[in-house]
Design a protein around this motif. Structure first.
Motif, mmCIF file in Angstrom:
data_model
loop_
_atom_site.group_PDB
_atom_site.id
_atom_site.type_symbol
_atom_site.label_atom_id
_atom_site.label_comp_id
_atom_site.label_asym_id
_atom_site.label_seq_id
_atom_site.Cartn_x
_atom_site.Cartn_y
_atom_site.Cartn_z
ATOM 1 N N MET A 1 0.441 -1.504 0.012
ATOM 2 C CA MET A 1 -0.108 -0.093 0.136
ATOM 3 C C MET A 1 0.668 1.469 0.048
ATOM 4 O O MET A 1 1.451 1.570 0.771
ATOM 5 N N LEU A 2 0.954 2.150 -0.988
ATOM 6 C CA LEU A 2 1.432 3.395 -1.581
ATOM 7 C C LEU A 2 0.251 4.157 -0.890
ATOM 8 O O LEU A 2 -0.383 4.946 -1.971
ATOM 9 N N ASP A 3 0.640 4.908 0.058
ATOM 10 C CA ASP A 3 -0.386 6.541 0.612
ATOM 11 C C ASP A 3 0.455 7.685 -0.191
ATOM 12 O O ASP A 3 1.171 8.012 0.098
ATOM 13 N N VAL A 4 -0.661 7.888 -1.441
ATOM 14 C CA VAL A 4 -0.234 9.175 -2.119
ATOM 15 C C VAL A 4 -0.999 10.165 -1.732
ATOM 16 O O VAL A 4 -1.032 11.346 -1.756
ATOM 17 N N ALA A 5 -1.493 10.031 -0.769
ATOM 18 C CA ALA A 5 -3.231 11.080 -0.103
ATOM 19 C C ALA A 5 -2.605 12.156 0.802
ATOM 20 O O ALA A 5 -2.029 13.375 0.692
ATOM 21 N N ARG A 6 -1.891 11.575 1.805
ATOM 22 C CA ARG A 6 -0.934 12.512 2.084
ATOM 23 C C ARG A 6 0.584 13.522 2.289
ATOM 24 O O ARG A 6 0.440 14.585 1.743
ATOM 25 N N HIS A 7 1.228 12.439 1.077
ATOM 26 C CA HIS A 7 2.390 13.254 0.186
ATOM 27 C C HIS A 7 1.881 13.001 -1.318
ATOM 28 O O HIS A 7 1.655 11.323 -1.399
ATOM 29 N N PHE A 8 1.772 13.658 -1.599
ATOM 30 C CA PHE A 8 1.459 13.803 -3.272
ATOM 31 C C PHE A 8 2.832 12.584 -4.170
ATOM 32 O O PHE A 8 3.524 13.690 -4.411
ATOM 33 N N LEU A 9 2.575 12.244 -5.175
ATOM 34 C CA LEU A 9 4.060 11.369 -5.783
ATOM 35 C C LEU A 9 3.711 11.096 -6.901
ATOM 36 O O LEU A 9 3.038 11.150 -7.454
ATOM 37 N N PRO A 10 4.216 12.529 -7.340
ATOM 38 C CA PRO A 10 3.605 11.995 -9.168
ATOM 39 C C PRO A 10 3.901 10.534 -10.000
ATOM 40 O O PRO A 10 4.641 9.976 -9.635
ATOM 41 N N LYS A 11 3.537 11.014 -11.076
ATOM 42 C CA LYS A 11 3.339 9.186 -11.725
ATOM 43 C C LYS A 11 4.221 8.756 -11.602
ATOM 44 O O LYS A 11 4.179 7.260 -12.540
ATOM 45 N N ASP A 12 5.711 9.346 -12.530
ATOM 46 C CA ASP A 12 6.592 8.557 -12.982
ATOM 47 C C ASP A 12 7.353 7.876 -11.581
ATOM 48 O O ASP A 12 7.458 6.394 -11.636
ATOM 49 N N ASP A 13 7.082 7.785 -9.962
ATOM 50 C CA ASP A 13 7.026 7.381 -9.153
ATOM 51 C C ASP A 13 6.282 6.518 -8.694
ATOM 52 O O ASP A 13 6.751 5.444 -8.507
ATOM 53 N N ASN B 1 2.780 -1.661 4.503
ATOM 54 C CA ASN B 1 1.622 -0.616 4.507
ATOM 55 C C ASN B 1 2.897 0.349 4.285
ATOM 56 O O ASN B 1 3.461 0.839 5.363
ATOM 57 N N LEU B 2 2.198 1.386 3.493
ATOM 58 C CA LEU B 2 3.849 3.074 3.878
ATOM 59 C C LEU B 2 2.490 3.345 4.042
ATOM 60 O O LEU B 2 2.524 4.306 2.528
ATOM 61 N N TRP B 3 2.083 4.715 4.959
ATOM 62 C CA TRP B 3 1.590 5.949 5.118
ATOM 63 C C TRP B 3 2.732 7.473 5.098
ATOM 64 O O TRP B 3 4.146 6.942 5.609
ATOM 65 N N THR B 4 2.500 7.797 4.591
ATOM 66 C CA THR B 4 3.157 9.285 4.308
ATOM 67 C C THR B 4 3.055 9.981 4.732
ATOM 68 O O THR B 4 3.362 11.426 4.277
ATOM 69 N N GLU B 5 2.876 10.309 6.177
ATOM 70 C CA GLU B 5 2.792 11.440 7.062
ATOM 71 C C GLU B 5 3.751 12.323 6.906
ATOM 72 O O GLU B 5 4.529 13.552 6.708
ATOM 73 N N VAL B 6 5.241 11.316 7.269
ATOM 74 C CA VAL B 6 6.495 11.847 7.037
ATOM 75 C C VAL B 6 7.488 11.751 6.098
ATOM 76 O O VAL B 6 8.420 11.232 6.307
ATOM 77 N N ALA B 7 6.825 10.936 4.978
ATOM 78 C CA ALA B 7 7.533 10.638 3.499
ATOM 79 C C ALA B 7 7.504 10.973 2.315
ATOM 80 O O ALA B 7 6.153 11.006 1.974
ATOM 81 N N GLU B 8 7.768 12.370 2.461
ATOM 82 C CA GLU B 8 6.970 13.542 1.602
ATOM 83 C C GLU B 8 7.939 13.143 -0.088
ATOM 84 O O GLU B 8 7.437 13.909 -0.575
ATOM 85 N N ASN B 9 8.708 12.370 -0.063
ATOM 86 C CA ASN B 9 8.991 12.257 -1.492
ATOM 87 C C ASN B 9 9.469 11.069 -1.832
ATOM 88 O O ASN B 9 9.492 10.095 -0.611
ATOM 89 N N ARG B 10 10.633 10.852 -2.975
ATOM 90 C CA ARG B 10 10.600 9.322 -3.164
ATOM 91 C C ARG B 10 11.682 9.324 -2.225
ATOM 92 O O ARG B 10 11.391 8.187 -1.931
ATOM 93 N N SER B 11 13.269 9.623 -2.422
ATOM 94 C CA SER B 11 13.872 9.027 -1.138
ATOM 95 C C SER B 11 13.228 8.513 -0.347
ATOM 96 O O SER B 11 14.232 7.592 0.302
ATOM 97 N N ARG B 12 12.393 8.982 0.819
ATOM 98 C CA ARG B 12 12.202 9.175 1.164
ATOM 99 C C ARG B 12 11.230 8.293 1.696
ATOM 100 O O ARG B 12 10.928 6.887 2.678
#
Length: 508
Positions: free
Chosen positions: A104-116, A416-427
């Motif tokens: 599960m990739l959470d793109v709601a908390r931090h948006f990831l571009p399509k290519d990511d 599952n990976l929630w992205t509250e503190v994973a704001e980009n591809r590197s994180r």
């Protein structure tokens, strides 16, 4: 397993034939349904390479195994050397333990571009994971274009600032954040994933985790107790008490949303969330209380269950199946619904024993946003410590179900990976890898009980070959010796759970 083969996930059977030969890039392929879904047999001999799959997915997974045998450079986007590669003569017979092997990739908390997102499809496929669960909507953002409701992305896809970490007083990034996927973007992602035998599962949250939608369309909220017109897309993290109103208008609105979602995503399952819906506003709302009385319900939990059952029937009438977080058990589970179990194991056990399909993803074991090690150098530590070994020892089938007919209702497992503190591809890379590699082996391979698993062998295979494969793929994983200085986040506070983490062997 021969150390020089170093395959991940570990196959069920590997036999060395002795010797090795040059492989120039051509493999014979075929399909034999008797092998079973997603199964394959890979043979490397003096006569060449042959991959036979139980279906086309099996052929594809066999190719991923061959790719590993060709060496880390086979994972680069273009060849850096010319000529054939020497591979050992082997016969490998393999099939997955679980049909659902998800991330599960959470793109709601931090948006990831399509290519990511497309890149993560490739990363899942390389590890024989076959479900990409996209968490598309939440309080902090709405990420899917819905043409009949344009304000969902005009307003709901953007927040004015973002909380950094979890400290008190709050620390803010004052830059606006947002983004969304057009329907054509999502069709491209779905098609790209299908070519790699990965299913994309959409999640549209309701009735909680919906403030972004309410900010766009205030009539969706409980306007009789809250000034919903004053709500904005949420800038904070944590528990949100602004939830959808239990009205016919809200049902019709989300039917319209889901009609467009079904046109984009052909997946059998559609995720509707259902988690962390606080009932405070419903208790105070004359509209909600009138609905409870009108339907003869016994309270707010049954009111939520009524909404879930509505969409269960609505999806079933269109040939789809509802899946939701295990809170959908509260107030009575919908007849055809499947459960994604994240709160310990009790909900998954209850659902499986009641005959429902279950995907096990307990936060205490396989939430990859949780910290990977003890120590101040870990970036924005959150939750419980889940080490690489912890994930490798995760067992998706609870002991109470093992050896019973109900075990068959555990259709798979998911990290599952929630992205509250994973704001980009590197994180995201740092949080996901290498733990997602361990999870992939758990989901695919027929491993022994957790205490009997050979973690030293897994670490050896990682060190001998798989870290090099991740390097070739450009994955910014957490090194086994700890984060690099540029992976740390000094000054951004985390939040660790105070309650001790129960091990899965303490479950029922």
């Amino acid at each position: 397993m021969a150390s020089e083969v170093s395959l991940i996930p570990a196959p069920r059977r590997l036999e060395r034939a002795g010797g090795s030969g040059a492989f120039g890039g051509d493999a014979r392929t075929g399909v034999d349904p008797s092998l079973g879904p997603e199964a394959y047999r890979l043979t490397v001999s003096a006569g060449g390479v042959e991959i036979v799959g139980g279906d086309e997915a099996g052929v594809f997974w066999g190719r991923q195994t061959l790719r590993q045998m060709l060496g880390p450079d086979a994972f680069r986007r273009a060849p850096i050397t010319r000529g054939p590669v020497t591979v050992p003569y082997v016969t490998i017979e393999d099939m997955p333990r679980f049909a659902w092997r998800g991330f599960m990739l959470d793109v709601a908390r931090h948006f990831l571009p399509k290519d990511d997102v497309l890149r993560y499809v490739d990363l899942l496929a390389a590890h024989k994971l076959n479900v990409l669960h996209l968490h598309l909507t939440d309080d902090q953002g709405w990420r899917v274009e819905i043409r009949r409701y344009p304000r969902l992305t005009e307003v709901g896809a953007w927040r004015r600032r973002t909380r950094m970490g979890w400290g008190e007083p709050p620390l803010w990034d004052e830059r606006p954040h947002g983004g969304f996927y057009t329907q054509d973007d999502l069709r491209e992602i779905v098609a790209y994933a299908a070519e790699r035998h990965v299913t994309v599962l959409p999640e549209i949250e309701l009735p909680g985790h919906s403030q972004a939608a309410i900010a766009a369309y205030p009539e969706l909220g409980n306007a009789d107790v809250v000034d919903t017109a004053a709500l904005e897309v949420w800038t904070d993290w944590g528990f949100n008490r602004n939830v959808l109103a239990p009205t016919d208008g809200v049902l019709r609105f989300y039917e319209g949303v889901l009609e467009e979602v079904l046109e984009i995503f052909p997946s059998r399952y559609v995720h509707i969330g259902g988690d962390e819906c606080f009932k405070d506003q419903w208790r105070k709302s004359p509209t909600a209380q009138a609905r409870i009385g009108e339907l003869g319900l016994r309270g707010e939990d049954e009111l939520q269950a009524w909404m879930i059952r509505h969409f269960d029937r609505w999806l079933a009438a269109r040939g789809r199946c509802l899946i939701g977080w295990d809170e959908i058990l509260d107030g009575g589970l919908a007849a055809d619904a499947a459960v994604m179990c994240w709160r310990w194991y009790g909900g998954g056990i209850a659902a499986a024993e009641a005959g429902h399909s279950v995907v096990m993803c307990p936060q205490q074991e396989v939430y990859l946003d949780h910290v990977q090690a003890h120590g101040d150098e870990e970036p924005v530590p959150f939750g419980w410590v889940h080490t690489l070994e912890d994930v490798y020892r995760f067992e998706p089938v609870p002991p109470r179900l093992a050896g019973t007919p109900h075990a068959a209702n555990i259709i798979g497992t998911q990290a599952n990976l929630w992205t509250e503190v994973a704001e980009n591809r590197s994180r995201v890379d740092y949080q996901a890898f290498p733990r997602l590699v361990a999870f992939a082996e758990v989901a695919w391979s027929d491993l022994p009980d957790p205490d009997e698993r050979d973690f030293e062998d897994f670490e050896r295979r990682m060190s001998m070959a798989h870290y090099a494969r991740l390097d070739a793929l450009g994955v910014g994983y957490r090194p086994p010796t700890g984060p690099y200085p540029w992976q740390q986040r000094p000054g951004v506070p985390g939040r660790m759970h105070n309650k001790p983490r129960k091990t899965w062997r303490m479950a029922n």
